[in-house]
Motif scaffolding. Structure first.
Motif, PDB file in Angstrom:
ATOM      1  N   ARG A 153       0.899  -1.638   0.045  1.00 39.40           N
ATOM      2  CA  ARG A 153      -0.058  -0.062   0.186  1.00 39.40           C
ATOM      3  C   ARG A 153       0.693   1.067   0.006  1.00 39.40           C
ATOM      4  N   LEU A 154       2.193   1.019   0.717  1.00 35.02           N
ATOM      5  CA  LEU A 154       3.001   2.099   0.475  1.00 35.02           C
ATOM      6  C   LEU A 154       3.514   2.602  -0.301  1.00 35.02           C
ATOM      7  N   CYS A 158       3.252   5.672  -3.280  1.00 33.59           N
ATOM      8  CA  CYS A 158       4.819   6.368  -4.316  1.00 33.59           C
ATOM      9  C   CYS A 158       4.999   5.603  -5.504  1.00 33.59           C
ATOM     10  N   GLY A 159       3.865   5.277  -5.966  1.00 37.10           N
ATOM     11  CA  GLY A 159       4.371   5.324  -7.751  1.00 37.10           C
ATOM     12  C   GLY A 159       5.048   3.771  -7.659  1.00 37.10           C
ATOM     13  N   THR A 244       0.296  -8.246 -12.406  1.00 39.63           N
ATOM     14  CA  THR A 244      -0.073  -7.516 -11.435  1.00 39.63           C
ATOM     15  C   THR A 244       0.328  -6.118 -12.470  1.00 39.63           C
ATOM     16  N   GLU A 245       0.708  -5.640 -12.206  1.00 43.92           N
ATOM     17  CA  GLU A 245       1.306  -3.825 -12.429  1.00 43.92           C
ATOM     18  C   GLU A 245       2.498  -4.574 -14.148  1.00 43.92           C
ATOM     19  N   ARG A 246       3.545  -5.260 -13.590  1.00 47.06           N
ATOM     20  CA  ARG A 246       4.095  -6.720 -14.674  1.00 47.06           C
ATOM     21  C   ARG A 246       3.450  -7.443 -14.529  1.00 47.06           C
ATOM     22  N   ARG A 247       3.777  -7.599 -16.014  1.00 46.71           N
ATOM     23  CA  ARG A 247       3.894  -9.380 -16.602  1.00 46.71           C
ATOM     24  C   ARG A 247       4.458  -9.719 -16.863  1.00 46.71           C
TER      25      ARG A 247
END
Length: 267
Positions: A153-154, A158-159, A244-247
């Motif tokens: 979550r943190l 922070c992007g 996830t954001e990365r595959r």
């Protein structure tokens, strides 16, 4: 929207009803693919946790709705309950809303390889781990998952994209690695004894693919810590994906290529 085509998809250890469930990533994966067969390999709904700490998020409902929609589109969906949704085992042999419920399954790959598919908790009985240590392990697992959720979550604030921090902890604890390797050996040994080419399971939240004396051990991982799934391509090749954001492709097993027999020489 063009969906990624797979012959078969194997998903386990989603733990709907648990705050640590990474439902958003799984929902994105389900909406991004199409397949002929979808195997839900246990612990999809965490009845055990909900009995202790009731929790349910709208994204969990969305996943259930998406699975029902996949079945309605003609995909064969097989639900193999695990230890956290064991209450559904009493429904084995029934078909509900287009979803087959079974204690285990035999999957024949496009290349002819035969796999047993089961959650994997049946192999826990062969371990001599004391009950108190299992309880302690469950408590530590909950702590690690909670820390993983809070840290990510943190990171998102922070992007920074999702990171499965818990896997870094597990792979640095000797006893955890020994447990994983012992589990993998027992699963492979049983598959070999029963004449299968491989075994597909989940349960231990550790995605892995490796050959063990001509038996292919395939663990599709989980959607609590590592966000992984196992997919079969049209030619029978198996691939582990992190989504996830990365595959990322975590492992790949090529299809078995049939080798033609040599022609007999002319007399």
């Amino acid at each position: 929207m063009t969906r990624l085509p797979f012959r078969s998809v194997f998903v386990s250890d989603v733990h709907l009803g648990l705050a640590d469930c990474q439902a958003g990533y799984l929902l994105d994966f389900l909406r991004s693919m199409q397949c002929e067969r979808l195997y839900l390999v246990g612990d999809i709904i965490d009845f055990e946790n909900m009995a202790k700490r009731p929790f349910w998020h709208a994204s969990h409902t969305a996943i259930v709705a998406e699975i029902l929609a996949i079945a309605a589109r003609g995909t064969r969906v097989v639900y193999i309950p695990g230890n956290h949704d064991a209450a559904l085992r009493r429904l084995a042999g029934q078909r509900i809303a287009g979803i087959e419920i079974a204690l285990d399954a035999v999957h024949v790959g496009a290349d002819g390889r035969r796999y047993r598919v089961s959650h994997g908790d049946e192999h826990d009985g062969e371990s001599s781990t004391p009950a108190w240590l299992v309880t302690l392990g469950d408590a530590l697992q909950g702590f690690v998952c909670g820390m993983n959720r809070r840290c990510n979550r943190l990171l998102r604030a922070c992007g920074v994209h999702y990171r499965p921090l818990s896997i870094h902890i597990k792979t640095r604890i000797g006893s955890a690695l020994r447990f994983i390797r012992d589990f993998e050996r027992r699963v492979a040994d049983r598959a070999r004894a029963d004449g299968f080419d491989g075994h597909i399971c989940g349960h231990i939240h550790y995605a892995r693919m490796h050959q063990d004396e001509h038996v292919l051990y395939l663990n599709d991982g989980d959607w609590v810590e590592h966000c992984t799934t196992l997919v079969e391509h049209a030619d029978g090749a198996m691939e582990l994906l992190h989504w996830t954001e990365r595959r990322i492709a975590l492992g790949h097993s090529a299809a078995v290529v049939a080798v033609p027999l040599p022609l007999a020489s002319a007399a």
